[in-house]
Design a protein around this motif. Structure first.
Motif, mmCIF file in Angstrom:
data_model
loop_
_atom_site.group_PDB
_atom_site.id
_atom_site.type_symbol
_atom_site.label_atom_id
_atom_site.label_comp_id
_atom_site.label_asym_id
_atom_site.label_seq_id
_atom_site.Cartn_x
_atom_site.Cartn_y
_atom_site.Cartn_z
ATOM 1 N N ASN A 104 -10.581 4.284 -0.289
ATOM 2 C CA ASN A 104 -9.525 3.365 0.136
ATOM 3 C C ASN A 104 -9.593 2.061 -0.636
ATOM 4 O O ASN A 104 -8.576 1.464 -0.984
ATOM 5 N N THR A 114 -6.838 -0.132 -3.254
ATOM 6 C CA THR A 114 -6.356 -1.503 -3.197
ATOM 7 C C THR A 114 -6.339 -2.174 -4.559
ATOM 8 O O THR A 114 -5.786 -3.258 -4.705
ATOM 9 N N TRP A 118 -3.708 9.406 3.611
ATOM 10 C CA TRP A 118 -3.767 7.987 3.259
ATOM 11 C C TRP A 118 -3.213 7.139 4.395
ATOM 12 O O TRP A 118 -2.371 7.606 5.175
ATOM 13 N N PRO A 119 -3.647 5.894 4.478
ATOM 14 C CA PRO A 119 -3.100 5.007 5.510
ATOM 15 C C PRO A 119 -1.596 4.820 5.324
ATOM 16 O O PRO A 119 -1.086 4.813 4.201
ATOM 17 N N THR A 120 -0.902 4.674 6.436
ATOM 18 C CA THR A 120 0.541 4.485 6.371
ATOM 19 C C THR A 120 0.929 3.012 6.345
ATOM 20 O O THR A 120 2.069 2.685 6.025
ATOM 21 N N SER A 121 0.007 2.115 6.667
ATOM 22 C CA SER A 121 0.315 0.687 6.688
ATOM 23 C C SER A 121 0.420 0.138 5.268
ATOM 24 O O SER A 121 -0.281 0.585 4.355
ATOM 25 N N LYS A 122 1.279 -0.843 5.082
ATOM 26 C CA LYS A 122 1.365 -1.516 3.790
ATOM 27 C C LYS A 122 0.170 -2.431 3.568
ATOM 28 O O LYS A 122 -0.080 -2.882 2.443
ATOM 29 N N TRP A 123 -0.570 -2.725 4.643
ATOM 30 C CA TRP A 123 -1.726 -3.615 4.549
ATOM 31 C C TRP A 123 -2.956 -2.818 4.135
ATOM 32 O O TRP A 123 -3.187 -1.710 4.620
ATOM 33 N N GLN A 124 -3.753 -3.399 3.255
ATOM 34 C CA GLN A 124 -4.931 -2.706 2.741
ATOM 35 C C GLN A 124 -5.914 -2.355 3.847
ATOM 36 O O GLN A 124 -6.584 -1.319 3.784
ATOM 37 N N GLY A 144 -5.218 -2.033 7.198
ATOM 38 C CA GLY A 144 -4.552 -1.649 8.436
ATOM 39 C C GLY A 144 -3.824 -2.833 9.041
ATOM 40 O O GLY A 144 -3.818 -3.943 8.489
ATOM 41 N N GLU A 145 -3.189 -2.633 10.193
ATOM 42 C CA GLU A 145 -2.373 -3.679 10.789
ATOM 43 C C GLU A 145 -3.209 -4.897 11.158
ATOM 44 O O GLU A 145 -4.224 -4.781 11.836
ATOM 45 N N TYR A 177 -7.221 -11.127 10.079
ATOM 46 C CA TYR A 177 -8.019 -10.313 10.992
ATOM 47 C C TYR A 177 -9.127 -11.191 11.564
ATOM 48 O O TYR A 177 -9.823 -11.887 10.817
#
Length: 576
Positions: free
Chosen positions: A7, A11, A300-306, A308-309, A434
């Motif tokens: 992951n 990025t 793969w993650p679906t969030s646009k953020w590296q 996660g939300e 975060y």
């Protein structure tokens, strides 16, 4: 040294500048005639790309192994040829394909009085592409069209080189093997696969998944996906090109210097696997399928953020960018509306317009208590607490026992710079924050080493610059970010202890403005008060730099991207 997660690899691909790097590039078609461009590091960690010698009439390579006495007997003759022909536009290198360590190779060249770089072909793919079987072979390579003009014995090299420079036809066929004094090269790929082709499912797909697919996926930043065998086959010539020239994976640090979480780059074995598979003729073999396809099953993650939300999303005020013109820096105030003190564990900026956004520097403006002066409060600005943005930026993640305190009533001041792209557009960038659930043990800080006094002459391809950051209190260093503009060539970071001992901690031998990455130390480095962090680097203001805005101009420090900067940024905490 290569423990970056899949992951995190994903990025790294945060700029469309990648696409421009693929345009107009040659594709290798034959080891005997045209092998393409390539890049290698030498025994001192310096980066050498053959296309940057395109103004030379030829490049001569002499294959050497520090343990082979037979081929070393030709070094005196090789040096004599270099002294005679280098002033006629010929570049000379040694080529080492035997995985000698750098220290052994440096001792070897010192012992024999060799003064040319020794290119360390640790993956052996360059030497294999030339079709070399033995040390002691000599090669004449045309850096203009990336073709082999001669490959054979050193004894015939001078006559072939003289004929080439005089315009006579050159026979590219190798000399008889008996004319070559050397030692046979043992290719690791042949031993590993017993002469057969690497398996796509077992060998190739894992390399793509670990190093490439995080960007090259559906919804990723790269313009095409590596999500199947057929997709990888379709892009195989491009893969070969960018791996041979070390442009991908991006932001490669020298793997032999320091200990990094994200040195990036393929290992020698991964490079050998990938290119052996591509060069094996697999592109014409439609039967090479081993279901299920490992790349098709990656999630793969679906969030646009590296990461996660985020716990908190801060929308920056939209900025209108005109079609043309030179844009000044903007100072954009942003309210946070925090109702209580919060400890930050990570943050990232999601760029709204990657094409136009040059950078965002985030400054935290602390709340003003009664009686406090704004001048005193300004000392806290830019303390490294929240993420900024440059091309290739990653999320800013603090180690588990560290964080940054955002006080109730704090706000942000953004220094934002845009470049025009030929049409009017809008940027709507955001920041994701975060938070820690509990206060961490340590507070993170930031600093930099900088140089503002340079004047880069027109055409200079290796103008050196240096800077130093003094360490006034005991610190623990966590990560480093080099920053230059389009003429930036390389940057190296060295910790110098109070007793004079020096320790290299990072080298970026081929700096790219499009991939300004923060390099994380695998083990945080404690530096006592009285130490210094020395940053050395160089600029390439020549016409051989394809990103150079104007090689005819003297260049000084300036805020615009066609000017230059020299910064080494650091994140650290003080030792209590």
């Amino acid at each position: 040294m290569r423990n970056t997660s899949r992951n995190m690899r994903g990025t790294l691909c945060r700029t469309l500048g990648f696409v421009g790097g693929l345009l107009g590039l040659p594709i290798a078609v034959s080891a005997a005639e045209r092998i393409g461009d390539f890049s290698l590091l030498d025994q001192n960690g310096a980066y050498h790309q053959m296309s940057k010698h395109g103004d030379r009439r030829a490049v001569v390579l002499y294959v050497q192994d520090s343990r082979c006495q037979a081929s070393s007997r030709g070094l005196a003759a090789f040096q004599a040829l270099r002294r005679h022909y280098e002033y006629q536009g010929v570049a000379f290198f040694l080529l080492n394909p035997t995985r000698d360590n750098r220290e052994a190779m440096q001792e070897f060249v010192d012992r024999h009085g060799v003064t040319v770089p020794a290119l360390m072909d640790e993956s052996q793919v360059v030497t294999d592409a030339f079709g070399v079987t033995s040390t002691g072979e000599a090669i004449i390579y045309d850096p203009g069209n990336f073709s082999v003009q001669y490959k054979g014995s050193l004894s015939q090299l001078e006559s072939r080189l003289a004929g080439l420079l005089s315009g006579s036809p050159v026979d590219s066929e190798a000399s008889k093997a008996g004319d070559i004094e050397g030692c046979r090269i043992a290719y690791a790929s042949a031993n590993r696969f017993g002469g057969s082709t690497p398996s796509y499912a077992q060998h190739v797909a894992p390399v793509i998944a670990e190093n490439c697919a995080g960007c090259h996926r559906d919804g990723g930043i790269a313009p095409f996906a590596f999500d199947s065998l057929q997709a990888v086959k379709g892009w195989a010539p491009m893969i070969r090109e960018v791996v041979m020239t070390r442009r991908m994976p991006p932001g490669q640090a020298d793997p032999h210097i320091g200990n990094l979480k994200n040195a990036n780059g393929l290992s020698p074995d991964e490079t050998s696997i990938l290119l052996s598979w591509i060069d094996s003729g697999v592109l014409d073999n439609s039967s090479d399928s081993e279901p299920p396809d490992p790349l098709a099953t990656l999630a793969w993650p679906t969030s646009k953020w590296q990461l996660g939300e985020p716990d908190m999303i801060v929308a920056f005020p939209p900025q209108e960018i005109p079609a043309t013109g030179v844009l000044d820096y903007l100072n954009v105030p942003v309210s946070l509306n925090l109702e209580r003190d919060m400890w930050v564990r990570a943050s990232e900026i999601y760029p709204g317009n990657r094409n136009a956004l040059h950078h965002i520097i985030t400054r935290v403006v602390p709340p003003r208590a009664e009686g406090e002066s704004r001048r005193r409060l300004s000392a806290e600005l830019g303390s490294g607490g929240l993420a900024g943005y440059v091309p290739g930026a990653q999320a800013k993640v603090f180690p588990g026992d560290t964080g940054y305190l955002l006080r109730k009533g704090a706000s942000l001041n953004l220094q934002v710079h845009y470049t025009t792209i030929g049409k009017a557009t809008t940027d709507r960038s955001e920041m994701g924050i975060y938070f820690h659930d509990q206060p961490p043990t340590h507070t993170m800080s930031g600093g930099n080493a900088s140089n503002y006094a340079f004047r880069i002459p027109p055409g200079d391809d290796d103008y050196p610059v240096s800077a130093t950051m003094p360490v006034n209190r005991d610190i623990v260093l966590y990560d480093i970010l080099p920053h230059m503009h389009f003429r930036g060539k390389r940057m190296k970071f060295t910790a110098i202890y109070p007793d004079g001992r020096a320790r290299d901690i990072l080298s970026v031998p081929n700096y790219s403005f499009n991939w300004q990455m923060s390099y994380e130390l695998a083990e945080p480095l404690r530096l006592p008060a009285g130490s210094r962090i020395r940053v050395t680097g160089a600029f390439d203001n020549s016409s051989r730099n394809p990103f150079n805005p104007d090689p005819t101009q003297e260049v000084r420090w300036g805020q615009q991207s066609w000017e230059e900067m020299f910064f080494g940024f650091f994140s650290y905490r003080h030792v209590r």
